[in-house]
Design a protein around this motif. Structure first.
Motif, short mmCIF file in Angstrom:
data_model
loop_
_atom_site.label_atom_id
_atom_site.label_comp_id
_atom_site.label_asym_id
_atom_site.label_seq_id
_atom_site.Cartn_x
_atom_site.Cartn_y
_atom_site.Cartn_z
N ARG A 61 0.84 -1.21 0.00
CA ARG A 61 0.00 0.00 0.00
C ARG A 61 0.87 1.25 0.00
N VAL A 62 1.97 1.23 0.76
CA VAL A 62 2.87 2.39 0.79
C VAL A 62 3.50 2.59 -0.58
N GLU A 63 3.92 1.50 -1.23
CA GLU A 63 4.50 1.60 -2.56
C GLU A 63 3.47 2.17 -3.55
N ALA A 64 2.22 1.72 -3.47
CA ALA A 64 1.17 2.23 -4.35
C ALA A 64 0.96 3.72 -4.09
N ARG A 87 1.43 6.72 -6.70
CA ARG A 87 0.42 7.75 -6.97
C ARG A 87 0.95 9.13 -6.65
N GLY A 88 1.74 9.22 -5.58
CA GLY A 88 2.33 10.51 -5.22
C GLY A 88 3.27 11.01 -6.31
N GLU A 130 4.31 14.50 -10.97
CA GLU A 130 4.54 14.74 -12.40
C GLU A 130 3.41 15.57 -12.99
N LEU A 131 2.17 15.25 -12.61
CA LEU A 131 1.02 16.01 -13.09
C LEU A 131 1.11 17.46 -12.63
#
Length: 188
Positions: free
Chosen positions: A36-39, A43-44, A49-50
Protein backbone atom coordinates in the motif's frame (compact mmCIF):
# COMPACT_ATOMS: atom_id res chain seq x y z
CA UNK A 1 24.54 -13.27 38.59
CA UNK A 2 22.21 -16.14 38.51
CA UNK A 3 22.55 -19.07 36.21
CA UNK A 4 19.64 -19.91 34.06
CA UNK A 5 18.03 -23.23 34.61
CA UNK A 6 16.07 -25.49 32.31
CA UNK A 7 12.87 -23.85 33.35
CA UNK A 8 14.23 -20.48 32.42
CA UNK A 9 15.42 -21.80 29.10
CA UNK A 10 12.07 -23.38 28.39
CA UNK A 11 10.25 -20.22 29.33
CA UNK A 12 12.60 -18.22 27.13
CA UNK A 13 12.08 -20.65 24.25
CA UNK A 14 8.29 -20.44 24.59
CA UNK A 15 8.52 -16.65 24.74
CA UNK A 16 10.70 -16.62 21.60
CA UNK A 17 8.31 -19.06 19.91
CA UNK A 18 5.35 -16.82 20.79
CA UNK A 19 7.29 -13.78 19.54
CA UNK A 20 8.15 -15.57 16.31
CA UNK A 21 4.52 -16.61 15.93
CA UNK A 22 3.37 -13.08 16.56
CA UNK A 23 5.97 -11.79 14.09
CA UNK A 24 4.86 -14.38 11.54
CA UNK A 25 1.27 -13.23 11.99
CA UNK A 26 2.39 -9.64 11.41
CA UNK A 27 4.37 -10.49 8.30
CA UNK A 28 1.39 -10.55 5.78
CA UNK A 29 0.04 -7.36 7.25
CA UNK A 30 3.50 -5.80 6.97
CA UNK A 31 3.78 -6.90 3.32
CA UNK A 32 0.30 -5.54 2.63
CA UNK A 33 1.27 -2.30 4.30
CA UNK A 34 4.47 -2.13 2.23
CA UNK A 35 2.44 -2.74 -0.97
CA UNK A 36 0.00 0.00 0.00
CA UNK A 37 2.87 2.39 0.79
CA UNK A 38 4.50 1.60 -2.56
CA UNK A 39 1.17 2.23 -4.35
CA UNK A 40 0.80 5.52 -2.48
CA UNK A 41 4.36 6.51 -3.40
CA UNK A 42 3.59 5.66 -7.05
CA UNK A 43 0.42 7.75 -6.97
CA UNK A 44 2.33 10.51 -5.22
CA UNK A 45 4.98 10.47 -7.96
CA UNK A 46 2.25 10.54 -10.66
CA UNK A 47 0.60 13.45 -8.88
CA UNK A 48 3.96 15.21 -8.65
CA UNK A 49 4.54 14.74 -12.40
CA UNK A 50 1.02 16.01 -13.09
CA UNK A 51 1.64 19.01 -10.84
CA UNK A 52 4.92 19.73 -12.66
CA UNK A 53 3.12 19.51 -16.04
CA UNK A 54 0.41 21.84 -14.76
CA UNK A 55 3.04 24.30 -13.52
CA UNK A 56 4.78 24.20 -16.91
CA UNK A 57 1.46 24.79 -18.69
CA UNK A 58 0.66 27.59 -16.27
CA UNK A 59 4.01 29.20 -17.04
CA UNK A 60 3.31 28.94 -20.79
CA UNK A 61 -0.18 30.33 -20.26
CA UNK A 62 1.26 33.17 -18.20
CA UNK A 63 3.79 33.96 -20.94
CA UNK A 64 0.98 33.92 -23.54
CA UNK A 65 -1.16 36.15 -21.33
CA UNK A 66 1.79 38.54 -20.97
CA UNK A 67 2.21 38.61 -24.78
CA UNK A 68 -1.51 39.27 -25.26
CA UNK A 69 -1.39 41.99 -22.62
CA UNK A 70 1.61 43.61 -24.33
CA UNK A 71 -0.14 43.43 -27.71
CA UNK A 72 -3.30 44.87 -26.18
CA UNK A 73 -1.31 47.70 -24.63
CA UNK A 74 0.33 48.41 -27.98
CA UNK A 75 -3.01 48.29 -29.77
CA UNK A 76 -4.49 50.58 -27.16
CA UNK A 77 -1.64 53.05 -27.60
CA UNK A 78 -2.05 52.98 -31.38
CA UNK A 79 -5.81 53.41 -31.03
CA UNK A 80 -5.26 56.35 -28.69
CA UNK A 81 -2.90 57.92 -31.24
CA UNK A 82 -5.48 57.38 -34.00
CA UNK A 83 -8.21 58.91 -31.85
CA UNK A 84 -5.96 61.90 -31.15
CA UNK A 85 -5.27 62.32 -34.88
CA UNK A 86 -8.97 61.98 -35.69
CA UNK A 87 -9.82 64.58 -33.07
CA UNK A 88 -7.17 66.93 -34.50
CA UNK A 89 -8.51 66.42 -38.02
CA UNK A 90 -12.05 66.97 -36.79
CA UNK A 91 -10.96 70.21 -35.14
CA UNK A 92 -9.27 71.35 -38.36
CA UNK A 93 -12.38 70.41 -40.33
CA UNK A 94 -14.66 72.25 -37.95
CA UNK A 95 -12.39 75.30 -38.04
CA UNK A 96 -12.30 75.21 -41.85
CA UNK A 97 -16.05 74.72 -42.27
CA UNK A 98 -17.02 78.40 -41.93
CA UNK A 99 -14.48 79.34 -44.61
CA UNK A 100 -15.47 76.49 -46.93
CA UNK A 101 -19.23 76.98 -46.65
CA UNK A 102 -19.28 80.12 -48.87
CA UNK A 103 -17.20 78.24 -51.47
CA UNK A 104 -19.32 75.09 -51.43
CA UNK A 105 -22.71 76.74 -51.87
CA UNK A 106 -21.90 78.28 -55.30
CA UNK A 107 -20.32 75.00 -56.37
CA UNK A 108 -23.49 73.15 -55.38
CA UNK A 109 -25.57 75.53 -57.49
CA UNK A 110 -23.09 75.18 -60.36
CA UNK A 111 -23.22 71.40 -60.02
CA UNK A 112 -27.02 71.47 -60.31
CA UNK A 113 -26.65 73.23 -63.67
CA UNK A 114 -23.49 71.47 -64.87
CA UNK A 115 -24.42 67.86 -64.11
CA UNK A 116 -27.09 67.56 -66.82
CA UNK A 117 -24.71 69.07 -69.37
CA UNK A 118 -21.87 66.84 -68.21
CA UNK A 119 -24.19 63.83 -68.49
CA UNK A 120 -24.98 64.74 -72.09
CA UNK A 121 -21.29 65.19 -72.89
CA UNK A 122 -20.39 61.86 -71.31
CA UNK A 123 -23.21 60.14 -73.19
CA UNK A 124 -22.09 61.63 -76.52
CA UNK A 125 -18.37 60.85 -76.21
CA UNK A 126 -17.15 57.47 -77.42
CA UNK A 127 -14.21 55.60 -75.90
CA UNK A 128 -12.30 55.76 -79.20
CA UNK A 129 -12.63 59.54 -79.20
CA UNK A 130 -11.24 59.77 -75.70
CA UNK A 131 -8.35 57.46 -76.58
CA UNK A 132 -7.59 59.54 -79.68
CA UNK A 133 -7.59 62.70 -77.59
CA UNK A 134 -5.22 61.08 -75.09
CA UNK A 135 -2.90 60.01 -77.92
CA UNK A 136 -2.95 63.52 -79.34
CA UNK A 137 -2.12 65.01 -75.93
CA UNK A 138 0.70 62.49 -75.58
CA UNK A 139 2.16 63.69 -78.91
CA UNK A 140 1.73 67.38 -78.07
CA UNK A 141 5.24 67.91 -76.61
CA UNK A 142 6.80 66.46 -79.75
CA UNK A 143 4.62 68.70 -81.95
CA UNK A 144 5.54 71.76 -79.89
CA UNK A 145 9.23 70.91 -80.25
CA UNK A 146 8.77 70.71 -84.06
CA UNK A 147 6.92 74.05 -84.08
CA UNK A 148 9.79 75.61 -82.15
CA UNK A 149 12.20 74.33 -84.84
CA UNK A 150 10.16 75.57 -87.84
CA UNK A 151 8.92 78.84 -86.29
CA UNK A 152 11.98 80.86 -87.38
CA UNK A 153 11.62 79.51 -90.95
CA UNK A 154 7.90 80.40 -91.03
CA UNK A 155 8.74 83.87 -89.71
CA UNK A 156 11.30 84.35 -92.53
CA UNK A 157 8.75 83.15 -95.12
CA UNK A 158 6.14 85.62 -93.80
CA UNK A 159 8.71 88.43 -93.93
CA UNK A 160 9.60 87.44 -97.51
CA UNK A 161 5.93 87.31 -98.57
CA UNK A 162 5.33 90.72 -96.99
CA UNK A 163 8.33 92.15 -98.83
CA UNK A 164 7.12 90.55 -102.07
CA UNK A 165 3.61 92.01 -101.58
CA UNK A 166 5.10 95.47 -101.06
CA UNK A 167 7.25 95.05 -104.14
CA UNK A 168 4.32 93.73 -106.23
CA UNK A 169 2.18 96.76 -105.33
CA UNK A 170 4.74 98.93 -107.03
CA UNK A 171 4.47 97.11 -110.37
CA UNK A 172 2.41 98.81 -113.03
CA UNK A 173 -1.12 97.32 -113.46
CA UNK A 174 -1.04 95.56 -110.10
CA UNK A 175 -3.90 97.65 -108.69
CA UNK A 176 -6.27 96.52 -111.48
CA UNK A 177 -5.31 92.87 -110.92
CA UNK A 178 -6.07 93.21 -107.19
CA UNK A 179 -9.46 94.77 -107.88
CA UNK A 180 -10.27 92.06 -110.42
CA UNK A 181 -9.41 89.34 -107.81
CA UNK A 182 -11.64 91.05 -105.24
CA UNK A 183 -14.55 91.08 -107.68
CA UNK A 184 -14.12 87.35 -108.38
CA UNK A 185 -14.17 86.70 -104.63
CA UNK A 186 -17.40 88.68 -104.30
CA UNK A 187 -19.03 86.84 -107.22
CA UNK A 188 -17.83 83.38 -106.24
Amino acid sequence: MRLLGPHDLLTAAITVKDGVTDAADLWPRTLDLIDRVEAMVGRGEALLELAEDLLAQAALTRAHVDEVADAAAETSARASALVARAEALTAVGEASLPRLQPLVEPLAQLADKALPIASEVVASVERDEVMSLVAMIDRLPEALAQIDRIAPDVHEILDSVTDLAHAAQGLPGMGSLIRRGERKDDDG
